[in-house]
Design a protein around this motif. Structure first.
Motif, PDB file in Angstrom:
ATOM      1  N   ARG B 226       0.835  -1.208   0.000  1.00 27.29           N
ATOM      2  CA  ARG B 226       0.000   0.000   0.000  1.00 27.29           C
ATOM      3  C   ARG B 226       0.873   1.263   0.000  1.00 27.29           C
ATOM      4  O   ARG B 226       0.601   2.217  -0.716  1.00 27.29           O
ATOM      5  CB  ARG B 226      -0.923  -0.010   1.223  1.00 27.29           C
ATOM      6  N   GLU B 227       1.934   1.238   0.810  1.00 27.27           N
ATOM      7  CA  GLU B 227       2.821   2.399   0.880  1.00 27.27           C
ATOM      8  C   GLU B 227       3.447   2.648  -0.501  1.00 27.27           C
ATOM      9  O   GLU B 227       3.579   3.792  -0.933  1.00 27.27           O
ATOM     10  CB  GLU B 227       3.884   2.171   1.962  1.00 27.27           C
ATOM     11  N   ASN B 228       3.804   1.534  -1.153  1.00 26.10           N
ATOM     12  CA  ASN B 228       4.392   1.629  -2.478  1.00 26.10           C
ATOM     13  C   ASN B 228       3.396   2.263  -3.470  1.00 26.10           C
ATOM     14  O   ASN B 228       3.742   3.164  -4.233  1.00 26.10           O
ATOM     15  CB  ASN B 228       4.782   0.202  -2.901  1.00 26.10           C
ATOM     16  N   TYR B 229       2.131   1.806  -3.420  1.00 26.76           N
ATOM     17  CA  TYR B 229       1.104   2.391  -4.299  1.00 26.76           C
ATOM     18  C   TYR B 229       0.896   3.875  -3.982  1.00 26.76           C
ATOM     19  O   TYR B 229       0.730   4.697  -4.876  1.00 26.76           O
ATOM     20  CB  TYR B 229      -0.243   1.670  -4.135  1.00 26.76           C
ATOM     21  N   ARG B 230       0.888   4.179  -2.671  1.00 30.16           N
ATOM     22  CA  ARG B 230       0.682   5.584  -2.280  1.00 30.16           C
ATOM     23  C   ARG B 230       1.787   6.458  -2.841  1.00 30.16           C
ATOM     24  O   ARG B 230       1.546   7.549  -3.355  1.00 30.16           O
ATOM     25  CB  ARG B 230       0.664   5.712  -0.750  1.00 30.16           C
ATOM     26  N   GLN B 231       3.030   5.959  -2.731  1.00 30.28           N
ATOM     27  CA  GLN B 231       4.172   6.725  -3.233  1.00 30.28           C
ATOM     28  C   GLN B 231       4.052   6.902  -4.747  1.00 30.28           C
ATOM     29  O   GLN B 231       4.225   8.009  -5.256  1.00 30.28           O
ATOM     30  CB  GLN B 231       5.469   6.004  -2.857  1.00 30.28           C
ATOM     31  N   GLN B 232       3.694   5.794  -5.437  1.00 28.63           N
ATOM     32  CA  GLN B 232       3.537   5.870  -6.901  1.00 28.63           C
ATOM     33  C   GLN B 232       2.457   6.886  -7.266  1.00 28.63           C
ATOM     34  O   GLN B 232       2.611   7.676  -8.192  1.00 28.63           O
ATOM     35  CB  GLN B 232       3.109   4.512  -7.444  1.00 28.63           C
ATOM     36  N   LYS B 233       1.364   6.871  -6.484  1.00 29.84           N
ATOM     37  CA  LYS B 233       0.252   7.787  -6.760  1.00 29.84           C
ATOM     38  C   LYS B 233       0.702   9.239  -6.560  1.00 29.84           C
ATOM     39  O   LYS B 233       0.404  10.103  -7.379  1.00 29.84           O
ATOM     40  CB  LYS B 233      -0.933   7.457  -5.838  1.00 29.84           C
ATOM     41  N   ARG B 234       1.450   9.475  -5.456  1.00 31.61           N
ATOM     42  CA  ARG B 234       1.957  10.838  -5.219  1.00 31.61           C
ATOM     43  C   ARG B 234       2.832  11.289  -6.383  1.00 31.61           C
ATOM     44  O   ARG B 234       2.714  12.419  -6.861  1.00 31.61           O
ATOM     45  CB  ARG B 234       2.751  10.880  -3.904  1.00 31.61           C
ATOM     46  N   ASN B 235       3.714  10.381  -6.845  1.00 32.51           N
ATOM     47  CA  ASN B 235       4.602  10.742  -7.965  1.00 32.51           C
ATOM     48  C   ASN B 235       3.803  11.062  -9.223  1.00 32.51           C
ATOM     49  O   ASN B 235       4.071  12.036  -9.912  1.00 32.51           O
ATOM     50  CB  ASN B 235       5.558   9.586  -8.284  1.00 32.51           C
ATOM     51  N   LYS B 236       2.797  10.226  -9.488  1.00 29.34           N
ATOM     52  CA  LYS B 236       1.985  10.440 -10.695  1.00 29.34           C
ATOM     53  C   LYS B 236       1.209  11.753 -10.581  1.00 29.34           C
ATOM     54  O   LYS B 236       1.044  12.471 -11.562  1.00 29.34           O
ATOM     55  CB  LYS B 236       0.992   9.286 -10.918  1.00 29.34           C
ATOM     56  N   GLU B 237       0.722  12.033  -9.369  1.00 23.28           N
ATOM     57  CA  GLU B 237      -0.040  13.280  -9.182  1.00 23.28           C
ATOM     58  C   GLU B 237       0.861  14.492  -9.407  1.00 23.28           C
ATOM     59  O   GLU B 237       0.443  15.494  -9.990  1.00 23.28           O
ATOM     60  CB  GLU B 237      -0.662  13.320  -7.780  1.00 23.28           C
ATOM     61  N   GLU B 238       2.087  14.355  -8.944  1.00 20.37           N
ATOM     62  CA  GLU B 238       3.047  15.444  -9.150  1.00 20.37           C
ATOM     63  C   GLU B 238       3.312  15.624 -10.648  1.00 20.37           C
ATOM     64  O   GLU B 238       3.343  16.749 -11.155  1.00 20.37           O
ATOM     65  CB  GLU B 238       4.344  15.085  -8.434  1.00 20.37           C
ATOM     66  N   GLU B 239       3.476  14.469 -11.326  1.00 23.32           N
ATOM     67  CA  GLU B 239       3.711  14.495 -12.770  1.00 23.32           C
ATOM     68  C   GLU B 239       2.527  15.162 -13.483  1.00 23.32           C
ATOM     69  O   GLU B 239       2.707  16.015 -14.352  1.00 23.32           O
ATOM     70  CB  GLU B 239       3.832  13.052 -13.262  1.00 23.32           C
ATOM     71  N   LEU B 240       1.309  14.788 -13.056  1.00 21.17           N
ATOM     72  CA  LEU B 240       0.096  15.337 -13.652  1.00 21.17           C
ATOM     73  C   LEU B 240       0.023  16.848 -13.446  1.00 21.17           C
ATOM     74  O   LEU B 240      -0.316  17.602 -14.364  1.00 21.17           O
ATOM     75  CB  LEU B 240      -1.135  14.657 -13.032  1.00 21.17           C
ATOM     76  N   SER B 241       0.382  17.253 -12.224  1.00 21.94           N
ATOM     77  CA  SER B 241       0.350  18.673 -11.917  1.00 21.94           C
ATOM     78  C   SER B 241       1.327  19.428 -12.824  1.00 21.94           C
ATOM     79  O   SER B 241       1.021  20.514 -13.324  1.00 21.94           O
ATOM     80  CB  SER B 241       0.682  18.820 -10.432  1.00 21.94           C
ATOM     81  N   GLY B 242       2.503  18.827 -13.068  1.00 21.47           N
ATOM     82  CA  GLY B 242       3.497  19.438 -13.960  1.00 21.47           C
ATOM     83  C   GLY B 242       2.955  19.549 -15.376  1.00 21.47           C
ATOM     84  O   GLY B 242       3.100  20.588 -16.028  1.00 21.47           O
ATOM     85  N   ILE B 243       2.301  18.474 -15.851  1.00 23.63           N
ATOM     86  CA  ILE B 243       1.750  18.480 -17.211  1.00 23.63           C
ATOM     87  C   ILE B 243       0.659  19.546 -17.327  1.00 23.63           C
ATOM     88  O   ILE B 243       0.607  20.303 -18.297  1.00 23.63           O
ATOM     89  CB  ILE B 243       1.210  17.073 -17.566  1.00 23.63           C
ATOM     90  N   ARG B 244      -0.170  19.648 -16.298  1.00 22.10           N
ATOM     91  CA  ARG B 244      -1.243  20.654 -16.355  1.00 22.10           C
ATOM     92  C   ARG B 244      -0.673  22.063 -16.336  1.00 22.10           C
ATOM     93  O   ARG B 244      -1.208  22.971 -16.978  1.00 22.10           O
ATOM     94  CB  ARG B 244      -2.214  20.432 -15.195  1.00 22.10           C
ATOM     95  N   ALA B 245       0.426  22.239 -15.586  1.00 21.75           N
ATOM     96  CA  ALA B 245       1.059  23.564 -15.568  1.00 21.75           C
ATOM     97  C   ALA B 245       1.582  23.895 -16.965  1.00 21.75           C
ATOM     98  O   ALA B 245       1.443  25.029 -17.435  1.00 21.75           O
ATOM     99  CB  ALA B 245       2.181  23.580 -14.547  1.00 21.75           C
ATOM    100  N   GLN B 246       2.175  22.893 -17.629  1.00 20.68           N
ATOM    101  CA  GLN B 246       2.690  23.133 -18.993  1.00 20.68           C
ATOM    102  C   GLN B 246       1.545  23.448 -19.955  1.00 20.68           C
ATOM    103  O   GLN B 246       1.655  24.340 -20.790  1.00 20.68           O
ATOM    104  CB  GLN B 246       3.416  21.889 -19.495  1.00 20.68           C
ATOM    105  N   LEU B 247       0.435  22.705 -19.813  1.00 22.82           N
ATOM    106  CA  LEU B 247      -0.726  22.952 -20.678  1.00 22.82           C
ATOM    107  C   LEU B 247      -1.261  24.364 -20.468  1.00 22.82           C
ATOM    108  O   LEU B 247      -1.612  25.060 -21.420  1.00 22.82           O
ATOM    109  CB  LEU B 247      -1.828  21.925 -20.382  1.00 22.82           C
ATOM    110  N   SER B 248      -1.291  24.753 -19.188  1.00 28.89           N
ATOM    111  CA  SER B 248      -1.814  26.082 -18.884  1.00 28.89           C
ATOM    112  C   SER B 248      -0.879  27.163 -19.452  1.00 28.89           C
ATOM    113  O   SER B 248      -1.324  28.193 -19.946  1.00 28.89           O
ATOM    114  CB  SER B 248      -2.020  26.155 -17.375  1.00 28.89           C
ATOM    115  N   GLU B 249       0.430  26.874 -19.418  1.00 30.19           N
ATOM    116  CA  GLU B 249       1.405  27.816 -19.978  1.00 30.19           C
ATOM    117  C   GLU B 249       1.217  27.943 -21.495  1.00 30.19           C
ATOM    118  O   GLU B 249       1.227  29.049 -22.040  1.00 30.19           O
ATOM    119  CB  GLU B 249       2.803  27.267 -19.676  1.00 30.19           C
ATOM    120  N   ILE B 250       1.009  26.787 -22.160  1.00 35.26           N
ATOM    121  CA  ILE B 250       0.782  26.821 -23.619  1.00 35.26           C
ATOM    122  C   ILE B 250      -0.491  27.623 -23.921  1.00 35.26           C
ATOM    123  O   ILE B 250      -0.523  28.458 -24.825  1.00 35.26           O
ATOM    124  CB  ILE B 250       0.687  25.387 -24.192  1.00 35.26           C
ATOM    125  N   GLY B 251      -1.528  27.392 -23.107  1.00 33.82           N
ATOM    126  CA  GLY B 251      -2.783  28.129 -23.275  1.00 33.82           C
ATOM    127  C   GLY B 251      -2.543  29.629 -23.179  1.00 33.82           C
ATOM    128  O   GLY B 251      -3.035  30.408 -23.996  1.00 33.82           O
TER     129      GLY B 251
END
Lengths: 68, 655
Positions: B226-251
């Motif tokens: 579970r801890e491993n999944y939680r860590q993976q989820k946090r990493n993915k969420e961070e990645e998603l946040s970065g992608i959304r920031a880039q999308l917003s910048e392109i916008g």
């Protein structure tokens, strides 16, 4: 009352409304007190302290202490 | 609580001692400090933060690099063996007239090898008691009582960054803000720590039964997973946040393009995105309603014949006059037991009167279930009606869903057309931006999917863990030896459940309160009174604005309207936090064009009616019109003038 105390009061009231179990209420209050005292610290050693708090709040431990 | 004065000594571009006294009058609650970019406004805000918290939140706003706190010229002129000190003194006064003084200083010395800076700054706090200033031993505690660091960004903030609250990738900022102001981060920490303590206690139990050891091993494995999944989820969420920031910048880049067509297409795309989000939410609601109906009414539909039969039976009995019963079964039994009727007739065994009364008994049997029959009738009637109308309602919902799907498909087609048109524009930068955007959107979709799967895995692991915990508790309870250990685990687990429930409820309550207060401020203060109807903060902490026709319109808000929304949100957060601290805003009107700027200037004192507000404004913001709007409420007014030759800022009193 400072804001911190009054906010924690709100949390404690909510805990009281969630359970009538005195041991649970007591333990939850003590845990929150500990967190309040340490909430700005980056590294907090809590495990031993929490284990002690659980033991102090546990009715079976208290019965054993009383009888000894 | 108000700031009486800020005293800077050799702090960055402030050389020597500079004293800025602020107005503390309730009616003239606005102080203005104006200056051109680079004059030292942001550094004065930094000085306040540094003095209180030993941190400078707005340090890299313009320069992007860190400079020494001690004035540069002062350091350059330092002779061997001499010491230079930068010091900030903040004097605060509360509503009862009590003065608290905070000081922080840091020094540097020049020796033969060069300049050495102090490793740490030195800080003190004093309170005036009668004529004496008494040093407070618990400085940090005093600061926390006034304004904890986590909450300070809702009191000291940069107006140009307020927009960040409304970007999708920043919804965690809103969540953290809500948790911070309501101090629920305390509960979050308590839960995390207690969870880890229980896990450690469980691991320490040394059982003599192999079964206990097996369960412990399984728990460790599931917890680790579970801890491993939680860590993976946090990493993915961070990645998603970065992608959304880039999308917003392109916008933003597309919106700022020199090509009018690009701007127009991008604006349309943003409107369509908002519309699609709204359609998806409504579709999801309708689909949930459809399946909920099936679950809720399914049993009634399957049992329609049985329900009809039961209702018919009740009707038949009613028509026969059996119900309501005229006589109770218990009464007849009493007569039979006694062997005598109420009229005095003996009802002996096999006698005619007895047979007559036995016949009554048969009809009176119903009296014992009469109440249940009435209840049943009232319960079955609506069930039958609901089952009857089920098909009609399902058809209506299905038609609605089909309509929404059609609208969704149209919006998606239009989005694809916009994409093709943008890619076709003969400007390399635009074409590249479009290709990058497309790739980012693909990644975004994939990440959302993966995060969803990880969330499921975490939930499954939690369920499995709960099962194993119950199994362990059962095994431990078999042995007297583990009685206490088991009780402790049980107590810890119960406390954990209570803390988690309390947190969930309080977070929801606080979010609802902030939503309501933001809405009150916004609708009260916005100049377009007939356009907007509602503010929502959803479960994912995204803020949305609903217009009078019920559509989400955050994306189409002007810069000025977004600033009002941000200020409303901050005012709500401040109110919920309950901290009575002064507010300091750097560049409050920086991003706003002429007309809304004057509107906001007029509104600002109302947002913060009983609060001392200090505004750091550029000359472009602090126009004569803005000054006129604020005039009645201004306590003190200063201008910061940067002397380039001497590399230092001077403070000039205005007004």
């Amino acid at each position: 009352l400072s804001r911190l105390e009054s906010v924690s009061g709100r949390i404690l009231n909510e805990i009281a409304s969630q359970t009538r179990n005195k041991a649970v209420r007591h333990l939850a209050t003590e845990i929150l007190r500990f967190e309040m005292e340490n909430w700005k610290k980056e590294r907090v050693h809590f495990t031993e302290h929490f284990e002690q708090l659980i033991s102090q709040a546990c009715p079976e431990d208290q019965r054993r202490d009383d009888s000894s | 609580l108000r700031i009486q004065s800020i005293e800077l000594e050799n702090f960055r571009q402030y050389r020597g001692k500079v004293l800025v006294e602020l107005g503390c009058d309730q009616k003239k609650n606005i102080n203005v400090i104006q200056g051109v970019n680079g004059a030292g406004k942001t550094n004065m805000l930094n000085a306040i933060e540094w003095c209180l918290y030993d941190k400078e939140g707005y340090l890299e706003k313009y320069s992007g690099k860190k400079q020494p706190i001690i004035n540069d010229a002062e350091l350059k002129e330092l002779k061997e063996g001499e010491k230079a000190t930068a010091k900030v003194t903040l004097r605060l006064i509360d509503s009862g007239g009590r003065q608290t003084v905070f000081e922080r200083q840091i020094s540097a010395r020049r020796d033969k090898d060069g300049i050495t800076f102090d490793g740490e700054s030195e800080a003190h706090a004093y309170m005036r008691i009668k004529q004496d200033m008494v040093e407070l031993t618990e400085r940090e505690f005093t600061v926390n009582r006034i304004l904890p660091y986590g909450v300070r960004s809702f009191f000291f903030f940069d107006g140009e960054r307020l927009d960040e609250f409304f970007k999708e990738e920043k919804s965690s900022v809103v969540r953290d803000a809500i948790l911070d102001v309501s101090q629920l981060s305390l509960l979050e920490k308590a839960i995390e720590h207690l969870e880890r303590t229980i896990s450690s206690m469980r691991g320490k139990i040394k059982g003599d039964s192999p079964k206990i050891e097996d369960i412990q091993e399984a728990i460790r494995e599931v917890e680790g997973g579970r801890e491993n999944y939680r860590q993976q989820k946090r990493n993915k969420e961070e990645e998603l946040s970065g992608i959304r920031a880039q999308l917003s910048e392109i916008g933003e880049k597309l919106m700022g393009s020199n090509e009018p067509l690009v701007r127009e297409l991008q604006r349309r795309r943003e409107t369509l995105s908002a519309r699609l989000k709204e359609l998806d939410e409504t579709l999801q609601d309708n689909e949930t309603e459809t399946s909920d109906r099936v679950v809720e009414r399914g049993p009634a539909i399957y049992a329609t014949d049985a329900i009809r039969f039961a209702l018919q039976q009740i009707d038949v009995r009613a028509k026969k006059g059996d119900i309501p019963p005229k006589i109770r079964e218990t009464f007849i039994r009493e007569l039979l037991d006694k062997g005598e009727c109420i009229c005095g007739t003996k009802i002996r065994h096999d006698s005619v009167p007895r047979k007559r009364i036995m016949g009554l008994l048969e009809r009176a049997k119903i009296s014992e279930i009469y109440e249940e029959m009435v209840e049943l009738k009232y319960a079955l009637d609506p069930m039958l009606k609901a089952a009857g109308s089920f098909t009609k309602e399902q058809d209506r919902l299905r038609a609605e869903i089909a309509g929404l799907q059609r609208q969704k498909s149209e919006a998606q087609t239009e989005q694809r057309e916009i994409e093709t048109r943008l890619k076709g524009i003969n400007v390399e930068e635009i074409t590249n931006l479009e290709f990058t955007r497309k790739a980012l959107e693909k990644n975004e979709d994939e990440l959302i999917g993966r995060i969803g799967i990880l969330g499921e895995k975490i939930e499954n692991a939690t369920r499995k863990l709960q099962e194993l915990e119950r199994e362990l508790a059962k095994e431990l309870s078999r042995s007297e030896r583990f009685k206490i250990a088991n009780q402790r685990l049980e107590l810890g687990g119960d406390t954990l459940t209570v803390l988690a429930r309390a947190k969930e409820k309080l977070v929801d309550e606080t979010r609802a309160t902030i939503e309501k207060k933001t809405e009150d401020y916004f609708l009260n203060l916005i100049w377009k009174k007939d356009t907007y109807a509602d503010i929502k903060i959803d479960d994912d902490y995204n803020i949305s604005v609903i217009n009078r026709i019920g559509s989400e319109c955050l994306g189409t808000l002007s810069a000025g309207e977004r600033q009002v929304l941000a200020l409303s949100f901050l005012a709500a957060l401040r109110e919920v936090s309950g901290f009575d601290a002064p507010v300091v805003i750097d560049t409050p009107l920086g991003r706003i064009s002429k007309e809304p700027r004057e509107n906001i200037a007029e509104l600002l004192p109302n947002f913060l009616e009983h609060t001392q507000v200090t505004l750091f404004m550029t000359d472009e913001e602090y126009t004569s019109q803005v000054r006129t709007k604020l005039a009645q409420r201004i306590g003190r007014e200063y201008e910061l003038i940067y002397d380039e030759e001497r590399s230092q800022t001077q403070v000039k009193t205005l007004g």
